[in-house]
Write a protein that holds these residues in place. Structure first.
Motif, PDB file in Angstrom:
ATOM      1  N   LEU A 123     -28.939   9.059  65.020  1.00 46.24           N
ATOM      2  CA  LEU A 123     -29.217  10.275  65.772  1.00 46.24           C
ATOM      3  C   LEU A 123     -29.682   9.847  67.154  1.00 46.24           C
ATOM      4  N   THR A 166     -30.823  11.128  71.061  1.00 45.91           N
ATOM      5  CA  THR A 166     -31.292  12.244  71.884  1.00 45.91           C
ATOM      6  C   THR A 166     -31.605  11.718  73.279  1.00 45.91           C
ATOM      7  N   ASP A 193     -34.434  12.400  76.490  1.00 44.18           N
ATOM      8  CA  ASP A 193     -35.674  13.106  76.828  1.00 44.18           C
ATOM      9  C   ASP A 193     -35.524  13.881  78.139  1.00 44.18           C
ATOM     10  N   PRO A 195     -32.235   7.911  77.044  1.00 43.62           N
ATOM     11  CA  PRO A 195     -31.748   8.060  75.673  1.00 43.62           C
ATOM     12  C   PRO A 195     -32.655   7.337  74.675  1.00 43.62           C
TER      13      PRO A 195
END
Length: 76
Positions: free
Chosen positions: A56, A58, A60, A65
């Motif tokens: 996973l 993401t 911020d 990343p």
């Protein structure tokens, strides 16, 4: 040098060696969960190690990343 040995070992590993099942975008199931279950069963039948592991990723609020490996335990 150790990095040369590591590189040599890494180059011996297969990646994306297939064969991969053919699939047609026009014949996908109506629900994505059905396709996921097909993929999971296929991975298990082909002895893929840890087929329930996934990454996973993401980003911020500053655009940095971050990624982590998760083990799928349930589907809602």
């Amino acid at each position: 040098m150790m990095s040369d040995q590591a590189e040599e070992l890494l180059h011996q590993l297969n990646s994306l060696s297939g064969p991969f099942p053919a699939w047609n975008l026009e014949q996908l199931p109506g629900r994505p969960g059905e396709l996921f279950l097909d993929w999971l069963r296929l991975a298990m039948e082909n002895n893929v190690k840890e087929p329930h592991a996934m990454t996973l990723a993401t980003v911020d609020q500053h655009g940095y990343p971050e990624a982590r490996v998760l083990i799928l335990k349930a589907i809602m």
